[in-house]
Write a protein that holds these residues in place. Structure first.
Motif, PDB file in Angstrom:
ATOM      1  N   LEU A  99       0.824  -1.211   0.000  1.00  8.42           N
ATOM      2  CA  LEU A  99       0.000   0.000   0.000  1.00  8.42           C
ATOM      3  C   LEU A  99       0.858   1.261   0.000  1.00  8.42           C
ATOM      4  O   LEU A  99       0.407   2.328   0.426  1.00  8.42           O
ATOM      5  N   ALA A 100       2.113   1.164  -0.446  1.00  6.15           N
ATOM      6  CA  ALA A 100       2.990   2.335  -0.489  1.00  6.15           C
ATOM      7  C   ALA A 100       2.328   3.448  -1.300  1.00  6.15           C
ATOM      8  O   ALA A 100       1.978   3.260  -2.463  1.00  6.15           O
ATOM      9  N   GLY A 101       2.139   4.577  -0.668  1.00  2.87           N
ATOM     10  CA  GLY A 101       1.427   5.695  -1.276  1.00  2.87           C
ATOM     11  C   GLY A 101       0.226   6.106  -0.463  1.00  2.87           C
ATOM     12  O   GLY A 101      -0.305   7.210  -0.647  1.00  2.87           O
ATOM     13  N   LYS A 127      -5.185  10.698  -6.242  1.00  2.00           N
ATOM     14  CA  LYS A 127      -4.558   9.466  -6.722  1.00  2.00           C
ATOM     15  C   LYS A 127      -4.038   9.665  -8.143  1.00  2.00           C
ATOM     16  O   LYS A 127      -2.928   9.222  -8.485  1.00  2.00           O
ATOM     17  N   GLU A 128      -4.812  10.358  -8.953  1.00  2.00           N
ATOM     18  CA  GLU A 128      -4.392  10.633 -10.329  1.00  2.00           C
ATOM     19  C   GLU A 128      -3.157  11.535 -10.345  1.00  2.00           C
ATOM     20  O   GLU A 128      -2.222  11.330 -11.126  1.00  2.00           O
ATOM     21  N   LYS A 129      -3.121  12.540  -9.454  1.00  2.00           N
ATOM     22  CA  LYS A 129      -1.958  13.428  -9.370  1.00  2.00           C
ATOM     23  C   LYS A 129      -0.708  12.654  -8.961  1.00  2.00           C
ATOM     24  O   LYS A 129       0.382  12.880  -9.493  1.00  2.00           O
ATOM     25  N   LEU A 130      -0.866  11.750  -7.994  1.00  2.00           N
ATOM     26  CA  LEU A 130       0.268  10.954  -7.533  1.00  2.00           C
ATOM     27  C   LEU A 130       0.791  10.079  -8.664  1.00  2.00           C
ATOM     28  O   LEU A 130       2.007   9.925  -8.844  1.00  2.00           O
ATOM     29  N   MET A 131      -0.120   9.509  -9.437  1.00  2.00           N
ATOM     30  CA  MET A 131       0.274   8.691 -10.584  1.00  2.00           C
ATOM     31  C   MET A 131       1.040   9.529 -11.608  1.00  2.00           C
ATOM     32  O   MET A 131       2.056   9.077 -12.163  1.00  2.00           O
ATOM     33  N   VAL A 146       0.231   2.213  -5.715  1.00  2.00           N
ATOM     34  CA  VAL A 146      -0.811   3.244  -5.663  1.00  2.00           C
ATOM     35  C   VAL A 146      -2.135   2.675  -6.154  1.00  2.00           C
ATOM     36  O   VAL A 146      -3.208   2.981  -5.612  1.00  2.00           O
ATOM     37  N   ASN A 147      -2.085   1.833  -7.172  1.00  2.00           N
ATOM     38  CA  ASN A 147      -3.312   1.201  -7.664  1.00  2.00           C
ATOM     39  C   ASN A 147      -3.967   0.325  -6.597  1.00  2.00           C
ATOM     40  O   ASN A 147      -5.181   0.117  -6.607  1.00  2.00           O
ATOM     41  N   ASN A 148      -3.141  -0.194  -5.675  1.00  2.00           N
ATOM     42  CA  ASN A 148      -3.688  -1.038  -4.603  1.00  2.00           C
ATOM     43  C   ASN A 148      -4.444  -0.239  -3.547  1.00  2.00           C
ATOM     44  O   ASN A 148      -5.283  -0.783  -2.828  1.00  2.00           O
ATOM     45  N   VAL A 149      -4.107   1.054  -3.425  1.00  2.00           N
ATOM     46  CA  VAL A 149      -4.659   1.867  -2.337  1.00  2.00           C
ATOM     47  C   VAL A 149      -6.099   2.266  -2.648  1.00  2.00           C
ATOM     48  O   VAL A 149      -6.405   2.780  -3.722  1.00  2.00           O
ATOM     49  N   GLN A 150      -6.962   2.025  -1.671  1.00  2.00           N
ATOM     50  CA  GLN A 150      -8.357   2.461  -1.752  1.00  2.00           C
ATOM     51  C   GLN A 150      -8.615   3.507  -0.676  1.00  2.00           C
ATOM     52  O   GLN A 150      -7.827   3.671   0.262  1.00  2.00           O
TER      53      GLN A 150
END
Length: 690
Positions: free
Chosen positions: A79-81, A154-158, A196-200
């Protein structure tokens, strides 16, 4: 008037013998360390565990509040992020105030509010401070975790992760931390697209609930406030804050290498190498040896007068700056790092010099002048810092959270001034674990690896371990096998013309007009380009119908224009601009000045790198033979800047393929230019290029 003359004559008689007694060829002896009398912050605690420190300072009508939660390092794993997303989501209003209304009120009050995953900060004029503190407390303790905001952040982090994809410094720091601390250490892991994709949103809420608590929280209030009033307000705002301190989860200790070694990361796009000598050590801030270590680091690489800077920059000219750092951490081992960003051609030599300076400070006593200079800087910085009210609170917080002695800062300068030359040599021999250090090199292997493998800073070549840019073990790159037989610069260009529709067809194009659009900071730009095969070009950047910038080249002259101001091009600038006037750049290339550098990776695509000058390369996909990237380096304000242009979305126009999407890098920012129209063999008016 006569009295004034007599006064000045007497003054000169008094001063003259004093002046004669001063020997200005000798540096004055340092005086005793100034006595430090730190004011004790006023303090109180709430029943929930929140500790509050208040420093009243009425010199300016301003006040600030800083909330710090002293939590152990968190290993996020898959869950890094999550913590990064928590930081970005806090401060978006609260359960009682919507985001827009919250931000509007903060702006109206002229306040500044920032939030982190375990912190919050607020600053404003003192007359608005009660309300600003209330806004900070509400946003921190009652966050409105909305799915819409989560998706945006989340999109900004990506996007940030993608923008660092080919960053050489980012790859270097990532691998250095991972290898130094280990992939299962909080300081060794990194945020990836996959994690990051794993984080909800539920994960972010869970991190907040577990770690944002009052039991190990400290609130520091500084400025034009009244203690009694602050105590009453803080009690009201924070008394209902609930939560238990999170437990520290054990993680593996950082380990040094078994022996001095080189850890190499191949970055084919690197125009300079990131080089560092890195190791951890056992000294803590609470140790008596902490102060000699501070001064040892200052002498080695603490600034422009330190040994690394004087050697690698001033003497050798390898870099714009070389430094070292010494960082203590109450949660893990301290870290020492000597580093520089250097030209490819001197990568191996820079490794030798970094190691040499570390070895030298261990084996030979430093000079008294170096020690006095380092001490003087620490004394000056320390005394200057005491003029800021925030320093008092910061020092008090450090004593509470780091287990420091109560007199740590009041005796700080005494301990600095007590350090001797012998102390410097003793601690560097004890804590500078050069024999178990890692030398990290992140750079272009095809240009630096051959010499690096011969590097012998301690007498014999060092072993080299290879990693990819994410810290995974890798094989040594085989540059000799990179080019198939028969492939050379001429064949790459020939294949490119075949791919786009034929060289003869390309040579028949005498002019081109292209219109493209881009979005930057919420604004739409329109870019119009005109080119002819007669060394003429026109480029205009428009916004809302107005021309913002223009560049015109016409054979033997050219100019740039911005905001109505026209600036003629100099000889060097005109030469560079003329090289870009060709409809097809490949038609203007001189075969005698280009070379095939090898095969590079361009975002997962294998591409031939064609060096068209010392500072510019074209990249052609091995499979499609289309040009997919341009890389150019230039010197700007003393730094080497690499500008990358990604090229794609080829479409046919009158039987020839042209790219319809160009992504231009501007530092960390990337802008997509989307072509809306291309016209060929247009008859331009001569005044278009005037």
């Amino acid at each position: 008037m006569m009295k004034k003359v007599l006064y000045f004559a007497m003054l000169l008689l008094v001063i003259s013998p004093l002046k004669a007694q001063i020997d200005r060829s000798k540096q004055p002896e340092p005086g005793p360390a100034p006595e430090i009398n730190l004011e004790e912050p006023q303090a109180f605690s709430l029943k929930n565990g929140l500790r509050v420190l208040v420093v009243e300072n009425h010199k300016l009508p301003r006040a600030s509040a800083n909330l710090n939660i002293d939590i152990p390092p968190i290993f996020e794993g898959e869950l890094a992020g999550a913590n990064a997303l928590l930081s970005s989501m806090l401060g978006k209003g609260s359960q009682s105030i919507k985001k827009d209304a919250f931000e509007e009120e903060v702006d109206y009050l002229g306040a500044r509010l920032n939030f982190g995953s375990s912190s919050a900060f607020a600053s404003s004029l003192s007359r608005y401070f009660p309300r600003v503190l209330e806004l900070m407390a509400d946003a921190a303790l009652n966050p409105n975790f909305l799915q819409e905001e989560f998706d945006k952040e989340k999109e900004k982090l990506m996007e940030g992760i993608k923008s660092d994809e080919n960053s050489v410094p980012a790859a270097a720091r990532r691998v250095e931390s991972l290898i130094t601390y280990g992939k299962n250490h909080p300081y060794g892991e990194y945020i990836s697209e996959e994690s990051v994709n794993n984080v909800q949103l539920a994960d972010v809420k869970n991190y907040y609930a577990k770690n944002f608590n009052p039991e190990n929280a400290y609130l520091i209030i500084i400025g034009d406030v009244d203690f009694a009033t602050v105590k009453k307000q803080v009690t009201k705002l924070f008394k209902n804050w609930k939560g238990k301190a999170s437990e520290a989860i054990p993680f593996p200790a950082a380990k040094n290498a078994e022996a001095l070694e080189i850890n190499f990361v191949d970055m084919p796009n690197a125009v300079q190498s990131e080089v560092s000598v890195d190791f951890t050590t056992e000294v803590k801030k609470t140790d008596a040896d902490y102060f000699p270590m501070l001064l040892a680091n200052a002498i080695l690489g603490g600034g422009g007068q330190a040994r690394l800077f004087l050697n690698l920059r001033e003497d050798k000219g390898y870099t714009y700056g070389s430094y070292s750092s010494f960082r203590t951490d109450k949660n893990t081992r301290s870290r020492i790092r000597a580093f520089a960003s250097v030209r490819n051609a001197v990568t191996d030599s820079s490794v030798v010099e970094l190691v040499k300076e570390i070895k030298k400070i261990q084996e030979l006593p430093v000079s008294q002048e170096e020690l006095d200079q380092a001490k003087a800087k620490y004394v000056g910085d320390f005394v200057l810092a005491l003029e800021r009210p925030s320093t008092i609170a910061r020092y008090a917080l450090s004593i509470l959270t780091e287990g420091l002695p109560a007199d740590f800062y009041t005796t700080y300068l005494q301990k600095i001034n007590a350090v001797s030359i012998e102390d410097i040599q003793r601690v560097t021999q004890k804590y500078f674990h050069l024999d178990r250090a890692r030398i990290f090199v992140t750079g272009k292997g095809s240009e630096v690896l051959e010499n690096l493998e011969k590097t012998a800073p301690l007498g014999s070549p060092l072993s080299i371990r290879f990693f990819d840019k994410y810290g995974n073990d890798a094989e040594r790159p085989n540059y000799d096998a990179a080019l198939p037989e028969g492939v050379n610069a001429a064949s790459v260009i020939a294949s490119y013309f075949d791919a786009i529709g034929g060289r003869e067809k390309a040579e028949s194009i005498r002019s081109k007009r292209e219109v493209a659009n881009a979005s930057m900071q919420g604004m739409t730009l329109e870019i119009e380009s005109k080119k002819t095969n007669q060394q003429q070009s026109f480029l205009a950047v428009k916004m809302m119908g107005n021309t913002m910038q223009k560049m015109v080249v016409n054979k033997d002259k050219g100019y740039n224009e911005a905001q109505g101001q026209r600036m003629p091009m100099g000889e060097e600038q005109l030469t560079a601009a003329l090289a870009d006037t060709a409809v097809f750049a490949e038609l203007a290339l001189d075969p005698a000045t280009i070379s095939l550098a090898g095969v590079a990776d361009v975002n997962g695509v294998k591409a031939y790198e064609l060096k068209v000058s010392d500072s510019k390369s074209y990249f052609y996909a091995v499979d499609s033979h289309l040009k997919i990237k341009i890389s150019e380096t230039q010197e700007m304000q003393g730094n080497t800047i690499t500008q990358e242009t990604l090229i794609g979305d080829y479409k046919a126009v009158d039987g020839l393929l042209f790219p319809h999407k160009v992504t231009q890098s501007f530092g960390p920012q990337k802008i997509d230019f989307i072509t809306s129209s291309i016209e060929l063999n247009v008859d331009f008016a001569e005044e278009d290029f005037q």
